[in-house]
Every structure is written in C-alpha cells, then in structure tokens.
Design an enzyme around this catalytic site. Sequence first.
Site, PDB file in Angstrom:
ATOM      1  N   THR A  35      -2.328  -5.338  -7.980  1.00  0.00           N
ATOM      2  CA  THR A  35      -3.039  -5.978  -6.874  1.00  0.00           C
ATOM      3  C   THR A  35      -4.531  -5.656  -7.013  1.00  0.00           C
ATOM      4  O   THR A  35      -4.909  -4.508  -7.207  1.00  0.00           O
ATOM      5  CB  THR A  35      -2.449  -5.580  -5.497  1.00  0.00           C
ATOM      6  N   CYS A  41      -8.042  -2.452   2.751  1.00  0.00           N
ATOM      7  CA  CYS A  41      -6.599  -2.683   2.621  1.00  0.00           C
ATOM      8  C   CYS A  41      -5.956  -1.503   1.891  1.00  0.00           C
ATOM      9  O   CYS A  41      -6.627  -0.748   1.198  1.00  0.00           O
ATOM     10  CB  CYS A  41      -6.314  -3.945   1.825  1.00  0.00           C
ATOM     11  N   HIS A  58       0.258  -5.345  -0.460  1.00  0.00           N
ATOM     12  CA  HIS A  58      -1.200  -5.263  -0.238  1.00  0.00           C
ATOM     13  C   HIS A  58      -1.402  -5.451   1.266  1.00  0.00           C
ATOM     14  O   HIS A  58      -1.401  -6.569   1.773  1.00  0.00           O
ATOM     15  CB  HIS A  58      -1.889  -6.366  -1.049  1.00  0.00           C
TER      16      HIS A  58
END
Lengths: 170, 203
Positions: A35, A41, A58
């Site tokens: 990711t 995040c 994510h």
Amino acid sequence: MSNTTGGFWADPDENTVVVATGELAVAVHPQVLVTPALGSCVGVTLWDAFTRRGGMAHIMLPSPSDTRLGGLADRFATVAVPRLAEAVTGGLPRRRLVAKLAGGSTMFGGEANITGIGMRNVDAVKQQLSLLRIPVVAEDIGGNYARTMELYLDTGLVVVRSYRYGIKEL
Amino acid sequence: MDPRDLTDMQLDALGEVGSIGAGHAATALSQLLGTPVDIDVPDVRLLPVTEVPAVLGGPENLVGAVYSRLLGDLGGGLLFVLDREGLLQLSDLLRSREPGTSKSLGSAEEATVTHAAAMLISAYLAAVARLTELSALPGPEQFAFDMLGAILEGVSMQIGLKVDNAILILTRFSTAGASVDAALFFLPDPDSLDVMLGRLGII
C-alpha cells in the site's frame, strides 16, 4: 515528475497486490501486498505463518462516527480490522495471526496536531486487534513523513519505505 | 457535482480568476525582488480529487508542497505542488541566481518557495473574494516534502474529507532567464464550490 522512492508502485509485477486507500486485500505467497503513501492513515498487516496467507488494510479513520459522509466502509478501523482477520483465516481460529503496523504520521504540523488523527487511527487499530487477541509484533508509526508498506507472505517480513529513512524491515 | 458538467463558459470564468490571481502575485513578487517576474496560467481544470495523484506521477512521487487552509466564507484548502527539480529551480529564480545553482533542498529553498506560494495563494484568494464578493482568507502556510499521496491525504484529513473536486491551476513562473512550472490546487468543499460558481454567475 519521475523521482520516486522506487518500490512496487513504480514497477508492479503480476504478484503485486496493491491496496488502495480505504481498502483491504488478502493474498497468499508468492504474492506481495503493498500500500503506497501512508500519511495519517495506518497500514495494518495480518499474517499466518502456517498457510503463508496474509492481509493488509489501509485505514483512514477510527470509526464511522468520525465522518458523516458516505464512502468505503473498510476505511474505518472498527470495520476493516475484524473484516481483515475474518478474510485471512476464512473464519477458522485466528490464534496464529500476527499483526504489524505502519503510518499514523502528521504530514503538516500545526493544525493536524489538534485533531491528532494519525495517533487516533493507531490507537483504534490496536484496540480492535486487542479485542481479537491478535498480537502486534512490530510497528513503525508516528513522525511527520510518508511511508509505503509491503508484506512478503513467505516470511511475514514487512518492508517500510520512506523518503526520510529509506528502507526499514519489520 | 461532476466536473464533466462544467461548461466552457464556466471553465473560462475559473480560468479568469486564476489569471487575475497570478497577475497580482507576479506584481507583488516583482516588487519584492526588484526584478520582473511573470506568472502565467497556461491551464485551469476542474477534476475529481481522486485523479490528482495520477496527474502528478502517482501517489509515491516525491513533491514539495505548501498547504494553506481556506478560511472565511468558503471552506476547504489550497495546495501548491511542484517536484524537487522545480523546487530548486523556483528557489534559484526567486533569488536571482543562475538556474541550477541550488543542488540540495535546505531551509533557504523551503522558505523561499513557501513565501512565493503564500503570495500566489493570497493573490488567488483575493481574486476569488473580489469576483464573488465573498470573504476568502488563507490560513498559515505549511511546507512538506514527501510522497504526494500522503500529502493529499493529510490535506483531506484537515479539511474533513469533504473535498471531492479540485481546481487545478497550472502556474508558470518566468523571468528573463528561466521558467518553472508548478501546480496550484484549489480544494473547496462541495458547498463552497457551488457557492463560488453561483456567485460567478455561471450556474
């Protein structure tokens, strides 16, 4: 603009499974989960050493109560973490699973410190993992820089790439 | 709203706001530097914010960014973005040095570019405010050099995940000797974008 930190985004192959923002995915060796560009995040990986299966999410926000807007349910820690565990084990006992975390940073100082969304995301993910009794065996969190996270499913190795610190293995 | 629904006339109006802002910023920069600086706006587009990383080379692309929150009657944010090369070039241009003089990114380069971005942002907002008769003020500018995806995510978190469209104002700084391209993104929340387009008389 061609300067990048390298990695799979720049040169994906057929075994690369890219997890977009707010999504999750499950894969099995020889696939690699990746990711890109985690800021506030949090990337969370779950891995089963026996089946060499694993998953990655994510996560953008702690829970649906943090926004009134519609969108992907899997962007919330309270939704994505249990769903990821279920997806990796296929409903079987999850005592072999181990978790690793990356991200939760503050990209811009000042204002972002007030909301502290990065660390709130980290706390929410850890709370969900603790409810599921999944241990966090490694983490690379906080700071004020972006990270890309990769999970190798043969060994459970997580590689975190950043502009600031290069390559870090978890 | 869907960006594809914008008419040519609406795009022209957005372009006009961009050009007026760039013109004022150029005047201010020229006064400060004591040497003429031009700022052109070769392109203005409205696009879904999800398409921004693709326009700028992917989420992992390293960029310099100056972020300012939008205050006043309109809500949202502004983001000035350029790549590493552009950052060094713009810094050289604004410090009247030969292009290619700056080789590494330090606090002087960061401060120079942040300052230029702050002027561009203020001038753009002044143009928006004047044409829409709304108050539009910039918050304090903040600099980051990192992966584009994470920067956009940081901006979107600060303005509450509400933005779905971005107005991309391509901006070209030039002096007699050199020119540098940068992107200014105006990221109003959906209500503010509607209000702004409404006030421009083009909805």
